[in-house]
Design a protein around this motif. Structure first.
Motif, PDB file in Angstrom:
ATOM      1  N   PHE A 176       1.047  -1.085  -0.105  1.00 16.92           N
ATOM      2  CA  PHE A 176       0.113   0.106  -0.103  1.00 16.92           C
ATOM      3  C   PHE A 176       0.864   1.430   0.017  1.00 16.92           C
ATOM      4  N   ARG A 235     -11.165  -3.392   2.386  1.00 12.33           N
ATOM      5  CA  ARG A 235     -10.909  -3.585   3.910  1.00 12.33           C
ATOM      6  C   ARG A 235     -11.891  -3.528   4.814  1.00 12.33           C
ATOM      7  N   ILE A 285      -7.481   6.008  -0.762  1.00 13.79           N
ATOM      8  CA  ILE A 285      -8.840   5.349  -0.643  1.00 13.79           C
ATOM      9  C   ILE A 285      -9.510   5.659  -1.924  1.00 13.79           C
ATOM     10  N   PRO A 291      -2.439   5.309   2.780  1.00 10.19           N
ATOM     11  CA  PRO A 291      -3.013   4.517   1.621  1.00 10.19           C
ATOM     12  C   PRO A 291      -4.043   5.186   0.957  1.00 10.19           C
ATOM     13  N   GLN A 341     -15.645   4.277  -0.281  1.00 12.54           N
ATOM     14  CA  GLN A 341     -16.088   4.112   1.080  1.00 12.54           C
ATOM     15  C   GLN A 341     -17.419   3.586   1.359  1.00 12.54           C
ATOM     16  N   LEU A 354      -9.281   0.412  -1.175  1.00 16.36           N
ATOM     17  CA  LEU A 354      -8.086   0.926  -1.232  1.00 16.36           C
ATOM     18  C   LEU A 354      -7.517   0.412  -2.450  1.00 16.36           C
TER      19      LEU A 354
END
Length: 131
Positions: free
Chosen positions: A83, A112, A89, A87, A92, A99
């Motif tokens: 990563f 994740r 993103i 990280p 979400q 990620l």
């Protein structure tokens, strides 16, 4: 003929070499021991059934082994993921973050999972990354 070598109706009887078939011996001295009596056909049926059963079990075990081996091909070791810091993103959602990572030189998206805030003590198993 009966179940032993006793004469029946003036005709002598003999037990064949297989030990099961009892056949008549005719006045001219001929008899008919071919080994194809009921006991032999039942034995052949049992052997054929047992052979098919063993072949079925072997085929099932081979298929299961092959399936497990193919599943291991798709398992990703976390140590092979890299990563960026921090990280990146990509997205979400309610249950996790997506990620950006690198896997064997290729950019991949990794989900994740976010553990729930009201987690019970019984539900403390580790979460694994989902690709």
């Amino acid at each position: 003929c009966g179940y032993d070598d006793a004469p029946v109706g003036g005709i002598n009887c003999i037990t064949c070499a297989d030990g099961f078939d009892v056949v008549p011996v005719y006045p001219d001295g001929t008899g008919y021991c071919d080994g194809g009596g009921p006991s032999t056909s039942i034995g052949v049926t049992k052997v054929a059934f047992a052979t098919l059963a063993v072949m079925g079990i072997v085929a099932y075990l081979y298929a299961a082994h092959k399936r497990r081996k193919e599943d291991l091909f798709w398992m990703v070791k976390p140590s092979e993921l890299t990563f960026k810091e921090p990280p990146v993103i990509l997205g979400q959602g309610t249950f996790g973050l997506v990620l950006l990572a690198e896997y064997r030189g290729t950019n991949v998206a990794i989900k994740r999972i976010i553990p729930s805030k009201n987690e019970d003590s019984d539900n403390t198993r580790p979460y694994s990354a989902t690709i």
